[in-house]
Design a protein around this motif. Structure first.
Motif, PDB file in Angstrom:
ATOM      1  N   ARG A  33      -5.774   2.335 -17.158  1.00 25.60           N
ATOM      2  CA  ARG A  33      -5.619   3.021 -18.452  1.00 25.60           C
ATOM      3  C   ARG A  33      -6.040   4.485 -18.350  1.00 25.60           C
ATOM      4  NH1 ARG A  33      -7.780  -1.324 -22.947  1.00 25.60           N
ATOM      5  NH2 ARG A  33      -6.146  -2.859 -22.575  1.00 25.60           N
ATOM      6  N   VAL A  34      -7.111   4.734 -17.620  1.00 27.92           N
ATOM      7  CA  VAL A  34      -7.545   6.113 -17.409  1.00 27.92           C
ATOM      8  C   VAL A  34      -6.461   6.875 -16.647  1.00 27.92           C
ATOM      9  CG1 VAL A  34      -9.206   7.571 -16.188  1.00 27.92           C
ATOM     10  CG2 VAL A  34     -10.006   5.621 -17.528  1.00 27.92           C
ATOM     11  N   ALA A  35      -5.913   6.259 -15.610  1.00 24.22           N
ATOM     12  CA  ALA A  35      -4.863   6.911 -14.827  1.00 24.22           C
ATOM     13  C   ALA A  35      -3.659   7.235 -15.706  1.00 24.22           C
ATOM     14  CB  ALA A  35      -4.442   6.013 -13.659  1.00 24.22           C
ATOM     15  N   VAL A  36      -3.269   6.317 -16.566  1.00 23.75           N
ATOM     16  CA  VAL A  36      -2.143   6.559 -17.474  1.00 23.75           C
ATOM     17  C   VAL A  36      -2.447   7.745 -18.374  1.00 23.75           C
ATOM     18  CG1 VAL A  36      -0.911   5.613 -19.473  1.00 23.75           C
ATOM     19  CG2 VAL A  36      -1.201   4.227 -17.412  1.00 23.75           C
ATOM     20  N   ASN A  37      -3.644   7.803 -18.915  1.00 23.71           N
ATOM     21  CA  ASN A  37      -4.015   8.927 -19.784  1.00 23.71           C
ATOM     22  C   ASN A  37      -3.999  10.249 -19.027  1.00 23.71           C
ATOM     23  OD1 ASN A  37      -4.307   7.346 -22.068  1.00 23.71           O
ATOM     24  ND2 ASN A  37      -6.459   6.966 -21.690  1.00 23.71           N
ATOM     25  N   LEU A  38      -4.468  10.241 -17.794  1.00 22.12           N
ATOM     26  CA  LEU A  38      -4.446  11.457 -16.987  1.00 22.12           C
ATOM     27  C   LEU A  38      -3.009  11.888 -16.703  1.00 22.12           C
ATOM     28  CD1 LEU A  38      -7.318  10.635 -14.452  1.00 22.12           C
ATOM     29  CD2 LEU A  38      -7.404  12.243 -16.369  1.00 22.12           C
ATOM     30  N   LEU A  39      -2.154  10.931 -16.396  1.00 18.51           N
ATOM     31  CA  LEU A  39      -0.752  11.255 -16.148  1.00 18.51           C
ATOM     32  C   LEU A  39      -0.084  11.806 -17.404  1.00 18.51           C
ATOM     33  CD1 LEU A  39       0.257   8.181 -13.976  1.00 18.51           C
ATOM     34  CD2 LEU A  39       0.179  10.573 -13.211  1.00 18.51           C
ATOM     35  N   LYS A  40      -0.392  11.215 -18.535  1.00 15.20           N
ATOM     36  CA  LYS A  40       0.184  11.695 -19.791  1.00 15.20           C
ATOM     37  C   LYS A  40      -0.286  13.103 -20.131  1.00 15.20           C
ATOM     38  CE  LYS A  40       1.145   7.285 -22.025  1.00 15.20           C
ATOM     39  NZ  LYS A  40       0.821   6.387 -23.155  1.00 15.20           N
ATOM     40  N   SER A  41      -1.440  13.493 -19.595  1.00 16.37           N
ATOM     41  CA  SER A  41      -1.933  14.853 -19.837  1.00 16.37           C
ATOM     42  C   SER A  41      -1.440  15.820 -18.757  1.00 16.37           C
ATOM     43  CB  SER A  41      -3.455  14.868 -19.930  1.00 16.37           C
ATOM     44  OG  SER A  41      -4.023  14.595 -18.665  1.00 16.37           O
ATOM     45  N   MET A  43      -1.624  15.669 -15.450  1.00 12.60           N
ATOM     46  CA  MET A  43      -2.413  15.875 -14.239  1.00 12.60           C
ATOM     47  C   MET A  43      -1.560  15.473 -13.033  1.00 12.60           C
ATOM     48  SD  MET A  43      -6.178  14.455 -13.209  1.00 12.60           S
ATOM     49  CE  MET A  43      -7.003  15.551 -14.344  1.00 12.60           C
ATOM     50  N   PRO A  44      -1.622  16.233 -11.944  1.00 10.93           N
ATOM     51  CA  PRO A  44      -0.841  15.908 -10.743  1.00 10.93           C
ATOM     52  C   PRO A  44      -1.195  14.525 -10.176  1.00 10.93           C
ATOM     53  CG  PRO A  44      -1.759  18.118 -10.591  1.00 10.93           C
ATOM     54  CD  PRO A  44      -2.371  17.475 -11.799  1.00 10.93           C
ATOM     55  N   LEU A  45      -0.186  13.863  -9.602  1.00 11.68           N
ATOM     56  CA  LEU A  45      -0.362  12.521  -9.040  1.00 11.68           C
ATOM     57  C   LEU A  45      -1.528  12.451  -8.056  1.00 11.68           C
ATOM     58  CD1 LEU A  45       3.319  11.540  -8.170  1.00 11.68           C
ATOM     59  CD2 LEU A  45       1.926  10.641 -10.018  1.00 11.68           C
ATOM     60  N   GLU A  46      -1.598  13.420  -7.170  1.00 10.85           N
ATOM     61  CA  GLU A  46      -2.634  13.406  -6.146  1.00 10.85           C
ATOM     62  C   GLU A  46      -4.035  13.462  -6.763  1.00 10.85           C
ATOM     63  OE1 GLU A  46      -0.090  15.605  -6.195  1.00 10.85           O
ATOM     64  OE2 GLU A  46       1.156  14.745  -4.609  1.00 10.85           O
ATOM     65  N   GLU A  47      -4.164  14.237  -7.817  1.00 18.13           N
ATOM     66  CA  GLU A  47      -5.457  14.362  -8.491  1.00 18.13           C
ATOM     67  C   GLU A  47      -5.822  13.052  -9.203  1.00 18.13           C
ATOM     68  OE1 GLU A  47      -8.735  16.756  -8.854  1.00 18.13           O
ATOM     69  OE2 GLU A  47      -6.943  17.096  -7.673  1.00 18.13           O
ATOM     70  N   VAL A  48      -4.845  12.433  -9.837  1.00 15.30           N
ATOM     71  CA  VAL A  48      -5.078  11.152 -10.507  1.00 15.30           C
ATOM     72  C   VAL A  48      -5.518  10.105  -9.486  1.00 15.30           C
ATOM     73  CG1 VAL A  48      -4.026   9.277 -11.834  1.00 15.30           C
ATOM     74  CG2 VAL A  48      -3.471  11.660 -12.381  1.00 15.30           C
ATOM     75  N   ALA A  49      -4.830  10.070  -8.353  1.00 17.01           N
ATOM     76  CA  ALA A  49      -5.185   9.115  -7.305  1.00 17.01           C
ATOM     77  C   ALA A  49      -6.610   9.365  -6.808  1.00 17.01           C
ATOM     78  CB  ALA A  49      -4.189   9.201  -6.156  1.00 17.01           C
ATOM     79  N   LYS A  50      -6.937  10.615  -6.620  1.00  7.56           N
ATOM     80  CA  LYS A  50      -8.270  10.970  -6.122  1.00  7.56           C
ATOM     81  C   LYS A  50      -9.360  10.567  -7.121  1.00  7.56           C
ATOM     82  CE  LYS A  50     -10.944  15.049  -4.818  1.00  7.56           C
ATOM     83  NZ  LYS A  50     -10.891  16.514  -4.710  1.00  7.56           N
ATOM     84  N   LEU A  51      -9.144  10.845  -8.389  1.00  3.56           N
ATOM     85  CA  LEU A  51     -10.161  10.573  -9.404  1.00  3.56           C
ATOM     86  C   LEU A  51     -10.319   9.091  -9.727  1.00  3.56           C
ATOM     87  CD1 LEU A  51      -9.422  13.545 -11.808  1.00  3.56           C
ATOM     88  CD2 LEU A  51     -11.396  13.275 -10.293  1.00  3.56           C
ATOM     89  N   THR A  52      -9.242   8.324  -9.583  1.00  3.71           N
ATOM     90  CA  THR A  52      -9.287   6.909  -9.950  1.00  3.71           C
ATOM     91  C   THR A  52      -9.428   5.974  -8.755  1.00  3.71           C
ATOM     92  OG1 THR A  52      -6.884   6.720  -9.869  1.00  3.71           O
ATOM     93  CG2 THR A  52      -7.885   7.275 -12.008  1.00  3.71           C
ATOM     94  N   ALA A  53      -9.297   6.530  -7.544  1.00  5.48           N
ATOM     95  CA  ALA A  53      -9.322   5.744  -6.303  1.00  5.48           C
ATOM     96  C   ALA A  53      -8.141   4.786  -6.205  1.00  5.48           C
ATOM     97  CB  ALA A  53     -10.645   4.997  -6.139  1.00  5.48           C
ATOM     98  N   LEU A  54      -7.085   5.043  -6.974  1.00  4.10           N
ATOM     99  CA  LEU A  54      -5.843   4.292  -6.827  1.00  4.10           C
ATOM    100  C   LEU A  54      -5.024   4.934  -5.726  1.00  4.10           C
ATOM    101  CD1 LEU A  54      -4.822   3.851 -10.581  1.00  4.10           C
ATOM    102  CD2 LEU A  54      -5.755   2.099  -9.067  1.00  4.10           C
ATOM    103  N   SER A  55      -4.132   4.162  -5.130  1.00  8.60           N
ATOM    104  CA  SER A  55      -3.255   4.732  -4.115  1.00  8.60           C
ATOM    105  C   SER A  55      -2.186   5.600  -4.793  1.00  8.60           C
ATOM    106  CB  SER A  55      -2.566   3.613  -3.320  1.00  8.60           C
ATOM    107  OG  SER A  55      -1.633   2.928  -4.147  1.00  8.60           O
TER     108      SER A  55
END
Length: 71
Positions: A33-41, A43-55
């Motif tokens: 859910r946090v990743a979705v919110n970051l993407l909706k704002s 934020m670049p994919l790489e940054e979202v992955a880094k902040l959430t530890a998702l691939s």
């Protein structure tokens, strides 16, 4: 019989402390859910992955799902 009672007590204590099975799934859902919110704002994919530890692949999949909801 006594072991069963002890197990039930330990299980109840673990649930009360949030260590019960299912907690990991809830944590993962929260991260998504946090990743979705970051993407909706925007934020670049790489940054979202880094902040959430998702691939990157998981983040790309979430982005695709978001785009699918928009249309």
């Amino acid at each position: 019989m006594r072991e069963s009672v002890i197990f039930q007590e330990i299980e109840a204590e673990a649930k009360a402390e949030g260590r019960a099975p299912g907690r990991a799934e809830g944590l993962q859902e929260g991260i998504r859910r946090v990743a979705v919110n970051l993407l909706k704002s925007q934020m670049p994919l790489e940054e979202v992955a880094k902040l959430t530890a998702l691939s990157i692949e998981d983040v790309q999949l979430l982005e695709t799902q978001i785009e699918g909801e928009s249309t």
